[in-house]
Design a protein around this motif. Structure first.
Motif, PDB file in Angstrom:
ATOM      1  N   UNK A   1       0.844  -1.202   0.000  1.00 46.49           N
ATOM      2  CA  UNK A   1       0.000   0.000   0.000  1.00 46.49           C
ATOM      3  C   UNK A   1       0.885   1.261   0.000  1.00 46.49           C
ATOM      4  N   UNK A   2       0.456   2.304  -0.692  1.00 41.12           N
ATOM      5  CA  UNK A   2       1.285   3.515  -0.703  1.00 41.12           C
ATOM      6  C   UNK A   2       1.459   4.095   0.706  1.00 41.12           C
ATOM      7  N   UNK A   3       2.603   4.710   0.967  1.00 42.50           N
ATOM      8  CA  UNK A   3       2.894   5.290   2.289  1.00 42.50           C
ATOM      9  C   UNK A   3       1.855   6.322   2.686  1.00 42.50           C
ATOM     10  N   UNK A   4       1.347   7.057   1.670  1.00 39.97           N
ATOM     11  CA  UNK A   4       0.462   8.171   2.013  1.00 39.97           C
ATOM     12  C   UNK A   4      -0.989   7.743   2.214  1.00 39.97           C
ATOM     13  N   UNK A   5      -1.262   6.429   2.089  1.00 48.20           N
ATOM     14  CA  UNK A   5      -2.646   5.968   2.232  1.00 48.20           C
ATOM     15  C   UNK A   5      -3.131   6.259   3.656  1.00 48.20           C
ATOM     16  N   UNK A   6      -4.264   6.948   3.766  1.00 51.17           N
ATOM     17  CA  UNK A   6      -4.818   7.261   5.092  1.00 51.17           C
ATOM     18  C   UNK A   6      -5.965   6.296   5.387  1.00 51.17           C
ATOM     19  N   UNK A   7      -5.842   5.609   6.523  1.00 48.38           N
ATOM     20  CA  UNK A   7      -6.879   4.652   6.918  1.00 48.38           C
ATOM     21  C   UNK A   7      -7.206   4.927   8.386  1.00 48.38           C
TER      22      UNK A   7
END
Ligand code: PLP
Length: 432
Positions: A1-7
């Protein structure tokens, strides 16, 4: 998953601090959403590469990757330049209030009208691609008694490690002046003799979605060698764009800013070794700025399970809003917006709703159990998705939303059904 993915703690996807499912509900799907902070961060990272190397230069966002007025406003706010390729892009920049002296104008078939429009709008630098364009520009400038900054695009003869369709730096290319046959030298001599042409330097773009620095470095070296052989001290070397991004977890590329920093250092070395003062270095990143920031949100619709063969899961968009998988087998990955890390239930072929068997968004995507109405987010779709969108099957082009700091805003209205027929005219033969 991309580092910037916000979950969030409920395993739900956030974009710019907003729940993806809320964005889908508010604006409808299919929907393009950009996390503006991710784009700003990348623009700043490129500028930092110049600061780290104490190098004068410019980062020109290649807006073919994603263009609209709001994007140009963000680019202006971040102090970048724009690399444009059409009268339509120039018009968009003018109407967005973009400072036109920070615009460079690329393209292999600019007409006289295109060039006249660019001159009228005060485009800073025209990147001249061929002799036909050069002659057209000379005539226009002489008529107007106007001087224009130009750069010559040359073909450095470098084959980049990438897909065939997006290689542009090899000798057999429609772009730029050839080196071997002496075209580039001839163009240089023409420019030297014309008082209205202010030749800043040379440009090369070797291709797109490139991870290895060797191709870029070789192209940079060719440009430096060329200038040296002409005894020409350029003010600018433009090294193009094409810095690769990770579309799926398979890719673990070098960060684009690290690639750029290595490239700058290489050009600095090349110049020092050849006794040239290192000119300003320009780069033209497109995909690496807008790509990772973009999400395509879709609603799950029908499915077809073929026992022992595969399961097809269909969403309400497809090749009309993202042609890249069909065009050049581009790979993406997707998540279920309300269960980003949910337990995998099946692997599906994620398909669109267009009447083509090739309308496949993702060949094999592992997903939790889905049901109609669920929201799927395809990741990293911010480059060459919206900008290549079509109305195939008379589907309207979707809305584009910017999200930042918990706020969202439509930046391109989605087309309506009425928009689709607004340029249609009833057929009635009349004598001329
Ligand atoms: C001349 C030129 N500059 C820059 C770019 C941007 O490339 P990318 O979006 O891969 O960074 C392209 C893409 O085709 C290009 O042709």
């Amino acid at each position: 998953m991309p580092d910037h993915l916000q979950v969030n703690d409920n395993d739900e996807l956030l974009i710019g601090g907003i729940l993806a499912t809320d964005l889908a509900e508010k604006y409808n799907t299919p929907l393009y959403v950009y996390d503006v902070a991710v784009m700003r961060q990348q623009m700043r990272a490129f500028k930092q590469a110049f600061a780290n190397t104490n190098q004068d230069g410019a980062v020109a966002y290649a807006s073919k990757a994603f263009a609209c007025q709001a994007m140009y406003q963000v680019v202006a706010e971040e102090g970048l330049h724009l690399d444009l390729v059409s009268t339509g892009e120039i018009y968009t920049a003018v109407t967005a209030g973009f400072p036109m002296d920070r615009v460079s104008y690329n393209g292999n078939n600019k007409s006289q009208a295109d060039l006249a429009f660019a001159l009228d709008q005060g485009v800073g630098t025209i990147i001249v691609d061929n002799f036909v364009e050069l002659a057209l520009l000379q005539d226009l400038l002489a008529e107007r008694q106007q001087t224009q900054q130009i750069i010559f695009r040359v073909v450095p003869g470098v084959s980049a490690h990438t897909h065939d369709y997006i290689q542009t730096g090899q000798v057999d290319s429609k772009f730029g002046f050839d080196l071997e046959s002496g075209q580039a030298k001839e163009a240089y001599e023409i420019a030297q003799a014309d008082p209205y042409l202010d030749l800043l330097g040379l440009s090369a773009h070797i291709g797109s979605q490139i991870f290895e620095e060797d191709g870029f470095e070789l192209a940079g070296q060719r440009l430096v060698e060329l200038c040296q052989s002409w005894h020409f001290q350029p003010a600018v070397l433009d090294l193009g764009g094409g810095f690769g991004i990770a579309y799926t977890d398979e890719h673990q590329p070098r960060r684009p800013e690290d690639l750029v920093q290595a490239l700058i250092e290489s050009v600095q070395r090349q110049c020092a070794e050849r006794g040239l003062a290192c000119p300003a270095i320009w780069i033209e990143p497109g995909r690496s700025i807008s790509g990772p920031a973009g999400y395509s949100l879709y609603t799950v619709g029908s499915r077809k399970d073929i026992p022992g063969v595969r399961n097809y899961l269909a969403v309400d968009g497809g090749m009309g809003d993202n042609i890249r998988p069909a065009l050049y087998q581009a790979k993406y990955q997707a998540v279920l917006a309300n269960q980003v890390h949910g337990q995998v239930a099946e692997t599906v072929r994620l398909v669109g709703k267009y009447c083509e068997s090739g309308d496949v968004l993702i060949d094999e995507q592992a997903l939790p159990q889905t049901k109609p109405g669920d929201i799927i987010a395809v990741l990293n779709t911010g480059a060459y998705g919206y900008s290549m969108a079509s109305r195939y099957n008379r589907n309207p082009v979707p809305t584009v939303v910017f999200a930042e700091n918990g706020c969202s805003q439509v930046v391109v209205e989605g087309e309506t059904l009425a928009d689709l027929t607004s340029h249609d005219r009833a057929y009635q033969l009349v004598a001329n």
